[in-house]
Scaffold this active site. Structure first.
Site, short mmCIF file in Angstrom:
data_model
loop_
_atom_site.label_atom_id
_atom_site.label_comp_id
_atom_site.label_asym_id
_atom_site.label_seq_id
_atom_site.Cartn_x
_atom_site.Cartn_y
_atom_site.Cartn_z
N PRO A 2 0.81 -1.21 0.00
CA PRO A 2 0.00 0.00 0.00
C PRO A 2 0.85 1.28 0.00
O PRO A 2 1.66 1.50 0.90
CB PRO A 2 -0.81 -0.12 1.29
CG PRO A 2 -0.77 -1.57 1.64
CD PRO A 2 0.56 -2.05 1.18
N GLU A 3 0.69 2.08 -1.03
CA GLU A 3 1.27 3.42 -1.08
C GLU A 3 0.14 4.37 -1.43
O GLU A 3 -1.03 3.98 -1.44
CB GLU A 3 2.44 3.45 -2.07
CG GLU A 3 3.51 2.43 -1.71
CD GLU A 3 4.87 2.64 -2.37
OE1 GLU A 3 5.14 3.75 -2.86
OE2 GLU A 3 5.66 1.68 -2.39
N LYS A 51 -1.18 7.87 3.26
CA LYS A 51 -1.41 6.44 3.40
C LYS A 51 -2.49 6.13 4.45
O LYS A 51 -2.67 4.99 4.85
CB LYS A 51 -0.11 5.73 3.80
CG LYS A 51 1.02 5.89 2.78
CD LYS A 51 2.24 5.12 3.24
CE LYS A 51 3.43 5.35 2.34
NZ LYS A 51 4.61 4.59 2.77
N ASN A 165 8.00 2.51 -0.41
CA ASN A 165 9.29 1.97 -0.82
C ASN A 165 9.41 1.76 -2.33
O ASN A 165 10.49 1.89 -2.91
CB ASN A 165 9.54 0.64 -0.10
CG ASN A 165 11.00 0.43 0.21
OD1 ASN A 165 11.73 1.40 0.44
ND2 ASN A 165 11.45 -0.81 0.19
N ARG A 252 14.56 -0.79 4.94
CA ARG A 252 13.72 -1.09 3.79
C ARG A 252 14.59 -1.58 2.63
O ARG A 252 15.63 -0.98 2.34
CB ARG A 252 12.96 0.16 3.34
CG ARG A 252 12.11 0.83 4.41
CD ARG A 252 10.84 0.05 4.68
NE ARG A 252 9.96 0.78 5.58
CZ ARG A 252 8.98 1.58 5.17
NH1 ARG A 252 8.78 1.75 3.88
NH2 ARG A 252 8.20 2.19 6.04
#
Length: 266
Positions: A2-3, A51, A165, A252
């Site tokens: 999810p972004e 988000k 990311n 990340r």
């Protein structure tokens, strides 16, 4: 993952399913709000903020949720089998006469007064897909800490809201710099491109079922570098590299092409 674009899609699905209808079922499966009952209240709207998801209901209340890495909202018709995960992963159920929204694995779920939404999202920078988008302010936020690596700065939602990311890695590739380049060392022409390019990518993908930054339309070539470790760069053929990046609180996986993206690396 999810972004900002996928959260926008989730908000649209929830809004289309619930807005303007009274809730006939309400079940918040987190201890703090387990006794809260929203039945009888109409859903006013579902709004994405970076988000975050804000589901506003009659009576001045907002259900705030955040998907983080694994959360999801699924919408089902009457009689349709729920398939978002095992029952113990359900954190919220909001139902109307003809649709049921089920929140799975939601790490953040809270009920607050709509007037107090700033407590949940007031810290966020300009939203790439929101009405408050301000590219100049977003860039100014990024440049406040010129020594900070670009990749870390892009993930900081206080600078600009919506990048995760995937877009971090893809943006750095399109700008031709590594994610470890200090923000203050970003050439002026590329700094000027950064915010508009980020917005362009998220806007282009907010209605797509499969996210793409390459525009090739070829399966397996949707992204330039993200998730392509050791595979050839789509632009130059050099094997894409991967390493962890983070500020110490969370690492990340980060991807870059050593030929197309000169600059500092781990």
């Amino acid at each position: 993952m999810p972004e900002g674009d996928t959260v926008w899609q989730a908000a649209k699905r929830l809004h289309d399913a619930l807005a303007g209808k009274p809730l006939t079922r309400s079940d918040l499966r987190v201890p703090r709000f387990a006794t809260a009952d929203l039945t009888g209240r109409a859903v006013l709207d579902v709004t994405p903020r970076g988000k975050h998801l804000l589901t506003r209901v009659q009576g001045g209340l907002t259900l705030h949720s955040h998907l983080r890495m694994d959360g999801a909202w699924k919408v089902y018709a009457p009689g349709q089998r729920w398939a978002g995960g095992p029952t113990h992963q359900i954190r919220a159920i909001l139902g109307t006469a003809d649709r049921t929204a089920v929140g799975y694995r939601l790490p953040v779920l809270e009920l607050l007064r709509t007037a107090d939404e700033h407590r949940a999202v007031g810290h966020l920078g300009p939203d790439l897909l929101g009405p408050d988008w301000d590219p100049e302010r977003a860039l100014a936020n990024l440049l406040k800490d010129p020594a900070r690596p670009l990749g870390e700065a892009l993930l900081d939602q206080r600078n600009l809201a919506g990048i995760g990311n995937v877009y971090k890695s893809e943006l750095c590739f399109l700008l031709g710099v590594t994610p470890w380049l200090p923000v203050g060392d970003l050439p002026a022409d590329r700094a000027a491109r950064l915010a508009p390019l980020a917005k362009k990518l998220l806007e282009a993908n907010r209605e797509r079922p499969v996210r793409t930054t390459t525009g090739t339309g070829r399966r397996g070539q949707d992204l330039f570098v993200y998730g392509r470790s050791s595979r050839p760069c789509l632009r130059c053929g050099t094997p894409v590299r991967a390493a962890d990046q983070g500020d110490g609180s969370r690492q990340r996986p980060t991807y870059w092409c050593p030929t197309c993206q000169p600059g500092p690396t781990p």
